[in-house]
Design a protein around this motif. Structure first.
Motif, PDB file in Angstrom:
ATOM      1  N   ASN A   1       0.970  -1.279  -0.103  1.00 43.92           N
ATOM      2  CA  ASN A   1       0.109  -0.109  -0.141  1.00 43.92           C
ATOM      3  C   ASN A   1       1.008   1.097   0.075  1.00 43.92           C
ATOM      4  N   ALA A   2       0.853   2.120  -0.965  1.00 43.96           N
ATOM      5  CA  ALA A   2       1.624   3.267  -1.109  1.00 43.96           C
ATOM      6  C   ALA A   2       0.645   4.563  -0.845  1.00 43.96           C
ATOM      7  N   TYR A   3       1.006   5.472   0.140  1.00 42.47           N
ATOM      8  CA  TYR A   3       0.323   6.651   0.411  1.00 42.47           C
ATOM      9  C   TYR A   3       1.058   7.734   0.016  1.00 42.47           C
ATOM     10  N   GLN A   4       0.217   8.838  -0.632  1.00 42.19           N
ATOM     11  CA  GLN A   4       0.663  10.161  -0.811  1.00 42.19           C
ATOM     12  C   GLN A   4      -0.185  11.133  -0.027  1.00 42.19           C
ATOM     13  N   ASP A   5       0.488  11.784   0.644  1.00 41.56           N
ATOM     14  CA  ASP A   5      -0.189  12.979   1.379  1.00 41.56           C
ATOM     15  C   ASP A   5      -0.299  14.272   1.022  1.00 41.56           C
ATOM     16  N   PHE A   6      -1.076  15.153   0.973  1.00 39.97           N
ATOM     17  CA  PHE A   6      -1.173  16.606   0.200  1.00 39.97           C
ATOM     18  C   PHE A   6      -1.877  17.319   1.227  1.00 39.97           C
ATOM     19  N   ILE A   7      -1.673  18.568   1.158  1.00 38.51           N
ATOM     20  CA  ILE A   7      -2.497  19.616   1.896  1.00 38.51           C
ATOM     21  C   ILE A   7      -3.175  20.573   0.850  1.00 38.51           C
ATOM     22  N   ASN A   8      -4.423  20.553   0.806  1.00 38.35           N
ATOM     23  CA  ASN A   8      -5.139  21.452  -0.111  1.00 38.35           C
ATOM     24  C   ASN A   8      -5.299  21.284  -1.587  1.00 38.35           C
ATOM     25  N   SER A   9      -4.119  20.676  -1.911  1.00 38.67           N
ATOM     26  CA  SER A   9      -4.053  20.369  -3.472  1.00 38.67           C
ATOM     27  C   SER A   9      -2.986  19.451  -3.711  1.00 38.67           C
ATOM     28  N   VAL A  10      -3.321  18.416  -4.860  1.00 37.01           N
ATOM     29  CA  VAL A  10      -2.129  17.581  -5.130  1.00 37.01           C
ATOM     30  C   VAL A  10      -0.850  18.002  -5.476  1.00 37.01           C
ATOM     31  N   ASN A  11      -0.649  19.404  -5.864  1.00 33.53           N
ATOM     32  CA  ASN A  11       0.332  20.166  -6.089  1.00 33.53           C
ATOM     33  C   ASN A  11       1.159  20.399  -4.730  1.00 33.53           C
ATOM     34  N   ASN A  12       0.729  20.128  -3.610  1.00 33.13           N
ATOM     35  CA  ASN A  12       1.283  20.509  -2.326  1.00 33.13           C
ATOM     36  C   ASN A  12       1.539  19.377  -1.593  1.00 33.13           C
ATOM     37  N   PRO A  13       2.622  18.271  -1.821  1.00 32.79           N
ATOM     38  CA  PRO A  13       2.678  17.178  -1.299  1.00 32.79           C
ATOM     39  C   PRO A  13       3.456  17.480   0.171  1.00 32.79           C
ATOM     40  N   ILE A  14       3.138  16.604   1.309  1.00 32.87           N
ATOM     41  CA  ILE A  14       3.680  16.760   2.556  1.00 32.87           C
ATOM     42  C   ILE A  14       4.419  15.507   2.846  1.00 32.87           C
ATOM     43  N   ALA A  15       4.176  14.272   2.408  1.00 31.46           N
ATOM     44  CA  ALA A  15       4.838  13.204   2.803  1.00 31.46           C
ATOM     45  C   ALA A  15       4.263  11.885   2.089  1.00 31.46           C
ATOM     46  N   ASN A  16       5.206  10.625   1.952  1.00 31.58           N
ATOM     47  CA  ASN A  16       4.957   9.681   1.301  1.00 31.58           C
ATOM     48  C   ASN A  16       4.940   8.581   2.166  1.00 31.58           C
ATOM     49  N   SER A  17       4.343   7.407   2.114  1.00 27.43           N
ATOM     50  CA  SER A  17       4.910   6.116   2.816  1.00 27.43           C
ATOM     51  C   SER A  17       4.481   4.918   2.053  1.00 27.43           C
ATOM     52  N   LEU A  18       5.195   3.918   2.421  1.00 23.87           N
ATOM     53  CA  LEU A  18       4.967   2.447   1.753  1.00 23.87           C
ATOM     54  C   LEU A  18       4.814   1.506   2.719  1.00 23.87           C
ATOM     55  N   ARG A  19       3.663   0.741   2.866  1.00 19.25           N
ATOM     56  CA  ARG A  19       3.412  -0.171   3.819  1.00 19.25           C
ATOM     57  C   ARG A  19       3.418  -1.545   3.317  1.00 19.25           C
ATOM     58  N   ILE A  20       4.085  -2.712   3.562  1.00 13.19           N
ATOM     59  CA  ILE A  20       4.151  -3.884   3.044  1.00 13.19           C
ATOM     60  C   ILE A  20       3.596  -4.933   3.912  1.00 13.19           C
ATOM     61  N   GLN A  21       2.879  -5.837   3.524  1.00  9.71           N
ATOM     62  CA  GLN A  21       2.283  -6.842   4.351  1.00  9.71           C
ATOM     63  C   GLN A  21       2.680  -8.070   4.138  1.00  9.71           C
ATOM     64  N   GLU A  22       3.068  -9.161   4.507  1.00  6.88           N
ATOM     65  CA  GLU A  22       3.527 -10.312   4.347  1.00  6.88           C
ATOM     66  C   GLU A  22       2.683 -11.353   5.516  1.00  6.88           C
ATOM     67  N   GLU A  23       2.067 -12.261   5.158  1.00 12.90           N
ATOM     68  CA  GLU A  23       1.130 -12.959   5.774  1.00 12.90           C
ATOM     69  C   GLU A  23       1.067 -14.521   5.501  1.00 12.90           C
ATOM     70  N   ASP A  24       1.343 -15.204   6.323  1.00 12.84           N
ATOM     71  CA  ASP A  24       1.134 -16.758   6.295  1.00 12.84           C
ATOM     72  C   ASP A  24       0.007 -17.307   7.179  1.00 12.84           C
ATOM     73  N   GLU A  25      -1.181 -17.962   6.610  1.00 12.88           N
ATOM     74  CA  GLU A  25      -2.197 -18.304   7.388  1.00 12.88           C
ATOM     75  C   GLU A  25      -2.553 -19.809   7.157  1.00 12.88           C
ATOM     76  N   ILE A  26      -3.136 -20.504   8.163  1.00 19.81           N
ATOM     77  CA  ILE A  26      -3.381 -21.867   8.280  1.00 19.81           C
ATOM     78  C   ILE A  26      -4.847 -21.963   8.706  1.00 19.81           C
ATOM     79  N   GLU A  27      -5.867 -22.658   7.906  1.00 25.84           N
ATOM     80  CA  GLU A  27      -6.986 -22.731   8.360  1.00 25.84           C
ATOM     81  C   GLU A  27      -7.591 -24.309   8.316  1.00 25.84           C
ATOM     82  N   PRO A  28      -7.451 -24.998   9.238  1.00 26.70           N
ATOM     83  CA  PRO A  28      -8.091 -26.474   9.369  1.00 26.70           C
ATOM     84  C   PRO A  28      -9.556 -26.362   9.987  1.00 26.70           C
TER      85      PRO A  28
END
Length: 793
Positions: A343-370
């Motif tokens: 999930n990639a996030y881009q944060d802006f204030i008032n306009s997409v021409n005024n960026p304030i921050a970026n972040s990337l969240r990576i999820q790795e999951e192992d699941e077992i369901e019997p």
């Protein structure tokens, strides 16, 4: 709306009361297997004029193989069809003043497999069989199901919609009860309809749609019941089928359905193994008003789920006699899954021409369901027709273990590292369930056409969720999140008893029932000692009134009261952390919602098909709907709330038509108006919606045993309390070729040909607007080979 509601009921009652009575005769009978005397339920039965062979009436036999026709005086013959058996035509029957009631007795059908070497017999069972209170869909006749899952089977069923996230809805409502072999299943306990991805389509015999259930069924499920019946045979000797499938995106599957009967013992085994890789994408744009500034979020997500699923179901029937049967079966299902999401996030204030921050969240999951399910049942048929006793016991042992790792990196607008947004988290989510179910049903015939029925049911369920999230590196190393470090216990007891009385006089059949359910639910957060016990008793009446019109028409008026109890996922307070901006949780303070459901249905059979129509009304109080809130930092939380009420009324049409022997058409159209009152949450949550969905299927039988199928689907936009789901359309194509003297079939399916099955939505609240889309299933191609031993095509 209450005036509309009262007017609607008045019109329905006037319609029923306007029909008159006419003198007529009656033909009854029962259909069985000629070799085993086993009742052949849901056989196709039609009455023809002996004079010109024109179709007079048609229906399907009930579960015991019994049928009844009310007919004007005349000369007739009866035709009976059932898949895998030779057709049967009775001799001419005279219905007159001297012979008003004719009992044909037992009509025995001969298995077509006995003569496969000499002649090819195609006793094809219709893909859709209709009765007024239930529609039965035979899965094997739909080419698009080959190589798929049970969730994909439901996509192809009229009145049913399956959203891209796996949510199943019936007539536009997601509050539907899903049963497997008439009982709740662990496959849908935690994940709802999405859990049906674990069950291969090759294990499914048929699907029953019950839109207005009687008191015989549990009261859970506002929109009705979807009952998935798994395969099992009881013919003497050995028979079975084997299936291999492959496809793109990556999909491999193996399945086998085997059955062997020797004298009093009948053994059956269903086995399925599948490996799938499912990619998905999502987008979200959000604006949040924060004082004199606007926070803007642009979010893009992509990932894939790799699943390895195994299902084994084995059991046996022991025939003390053909009227006394003990059945025991065991289902073992195991799902191993891996999920990878960015999930990639881009944060802006008032306009997409005024960026304030970026972040990337990576999820790795192992699941077992019997999942393990043990079922033992006993059925006793007495000498008098319709007199029977059924008892069953079920034990479910289910668990789901999830181990997740989240890696998040953040940067400011000047490209410098953002320490507050750079960290690593771990989540352990272990869920356990044990459930015991006891059920007893008894039917006692009264008079020539009536019956009295009663039964009891007790359900005990315990669920535990051990949840833990902590930060293992970053700005707050080894810090656990207090509200996500707890043990949630869910204990449920539901005890029920019901009684039904019904009878038939001339053209009118009636049935009235009452069900009582006592509910005891307690939720406990162990570490913080937060307890929320709930106890209540409810009465659920039901009524069905059927009138047989001349020749091949019938009409039915029905009513039932339904309940939706908050389930485990609705009540669990733990919120998900796979997305650092959008959190989802349950609400321990939820109350159950109640609905009154009215339906007026009509069915007409004609020479080349059938046509059903229905008008329905659903009034719901304390309706449960998920509400999204966004704080001033742009963090969104979605959890269920009780809204004041919701109302929906609509009309549905389902038609089958065979213009020629090589072309069959199915059409399903549902249009409805809905109103939602959520002003107890926010005064702006008062909405109306007009929506509809349609599905059209064409089946073509060409030369050399080649069949083709084309299906078009369209779901119109639909508005909820605070969101708008936009239109969805998609098309599917399938083809098959018979091989090895029609003992084998090679099938090709291309699902979502235009890759257009995309969920697009808009959301709104007091301080935010949201626009997004997601695609959980992409265009796919599946190649399947099926081989049958001693089974008809």
């Amino acid at each position: 709306m209450h005036k509309k509601y009262t007017l609607f009921k008045t019109v329905l009652l006037l319609l029923i009361s306007s029909f008159g009575f006419a003198q007529q005769g009656k033909i009854t009978g029962k259909i069985t297997d000629a070799e085993t005397s086993t009742a052949l339920g849901f056989s196709s039965v039609r009455v023809f004029s002996a004079k010109d062979s024109s179709l007079i009436d048609g229906n399907i036999s009930n579960e015991e193989g019994k049928f009844t026709f009310n007919l004007p005086f005349g000369q007739y013959y009866v035709n009976v069809e059932f898949m895998g058996y030779e057709n049967l035509n009775t001799p001419s029957i005279a219905v007159n003043a001297a012979n008003k009631s004719i009992d044909l007795g037992t009509l025995e059908l001969v298995s077509s497999t006995n003569s496969l070497d000499e002649v090819t017999v195609r006793a094809e069972k219709s893909s859709m069989e209709l009765s007024l209170d239930k529609r039965v869909f035979n899965v094997g006749k739909d080419l698009a199901n080959a190589g798929g899952s049970a969730a994909e089977v439901l996509i192809n069923i009229p009145s049913v919609n399956v959203a891209v996230d796996g949510t199943v809805s019936l007539r536009g409502s997601s509050n539907v009860r899903i049963l497997i072999d008439g009982r709740p299943s662990g496959l849908v306990t935690f994940k709802g309809g999405a859990g049906l991805q674990q069950l291969q389509a090759s294990m499914v015999e048929r699907v029953e749609i019950i839109t207005n259930p009687s008191a015989r069924y549990e009261a859970e499920g506002m929109a009705g019941i979807i009952n998935i019946i798994l395969k099992k045979d009881r013919k003497q000797g050995f028979n079975g089928s084997f299936e291999l499938s492959t496809g793109l995106p990556t999909r491999y599957g193996v399945a086998a359905n085997l059955n062997y009967r020797k004298d009093k013992l009948n053994f059956f085994v269903n086995y399925g193994l599948s490996y799938n890789v499912s990619p998905y994408i999502s987008e979200l744009y959000q604006e949040v008003e924060d004082g004199d500034q606007t926070r803007i979020l642009q979010q893009d997500g992509e990932g894939e789920v790799t699943g390895f699923n195994t299902n084994v179901r084995a059991g046996l029937d022991y025939f003390f006699s053909e009227k006394s049967i003990l059945t025991a079966s065991y289902l073992l299902s195991r799902a191993n899954g891996q999920r990878y999401t960015e999930n990639a996030y881009q944060d802006f204030i008032n306009s997409v021409n005024n960026p304030i921050a970026n972040s990337l969240r990576i999820q790795e999951e192992d699941e077992i369901e019997p999942i393990g399910e043990t079922v033992v049942s006993y059925k006793r048929l007495f000498e008098k027709k319709g007199h029977e006793l059924t008892a069953s016991f079920r034990f479910l042992d289910h668990s789901e273990t999830s181990d997740q790792l989240f890696t998040q990196t953040g940067s400011l607008a000047n490209s410098q590292v953002d320490p507050a947004n750079t960290f690593v988290q771990k989540s352990l989510n272990d869920e356990f369930e044990k459930q015991f179910l006891y059920q007893l049903d008894y039917i006692q015939p009264i008079s020539s056409e009536g019956k009295f029925e009663f039964g009891a049911r007790s359900n005990f369920r315990k669920m535990v969720n051990d949840y833990f999230v902590n930060t293992v590196s970053g700005s707050s190393e080894n810090a656990s999140i207090p509200e996500l470090d707890n043990l949630f216990r869910y204990n449920e007891q539901i005890h029920a008893a019901y009684a039904i009385i019904g009878n038939k006089q001339n053209k009118i059949s009636y049935q009235a029932g009452l069900r009582s359910e006592w509910t005891n639910i307690a939720t406990i957060l162990e570490k913080t000692n937060e307890r929320n016990p709930r106890k209540y008793v409810n009465l659920f009446p039901s009524a069905h009134l059927t009138y047989d019109l001349p020749k091949d028409h019938a009409i039915q008026l029905s009513y039932s009261r339904r309940i939706r109890r908050p389930q485990y996922n609705d009540l669990s307070p733990f919120y998900t952390v796979s997305d650092s901006r959008n959190f989802f949780s349950g609400n321990p303070d939820l109350n159950p919602e109640y609905s009154d459901v009215f339906e007026l249905g009509h069915v007409k059979y004609f020479d080349k098909g059938s046509f059903t129509s229905s008008i329905y009304l659903r009034q719901t109080d304390d309706v449960i709907e998920r509400i999204r809130t966004v704080d001033s930092d742009g963090l969104a939380t979605t959890f269920p709330e009780n809204l004041n009420s919701a109302q929906a009324y609509g009309i549905e049409f389902t038609s089958t038509f065979e213009p020629t022997k090589w072309w069959k058409l199915d059409l399903n159209l549902n249009a409805f108006h809905g109103e939602t009152d959520g002003t107890n949450i926010n005064e702006t949550y008062l909405t109306e919606t007009n929506s509809w969905f349609a599905r059209q299927t064409s089946r073509f039988t060409l030369s050399n045993d080649i069949k083709m199928q084309f299906r078009a689907n369209y779901n119109a936009p639909q508005r909820g309390a605070q969101d708008l789901r936009k239109a969805i359309y998609f098309f599917d194509f399938s083809a098959s070729k018979g091989l090895f003297d029609n003992k084998g079939t090679l099938s090709l399916s291309i699902l979502d040909i235009l890759n257009s099955r995309v969920n697009r939505f808009e959301g709104f609240g007091p301080n935010f607007t949201t626009v997004g889309k997601s695609q959980r299933t992409r265009r796919s191609a599946v190649l399947t080979f099926n081989y049958r031993l001693n089974q008809a095509d």
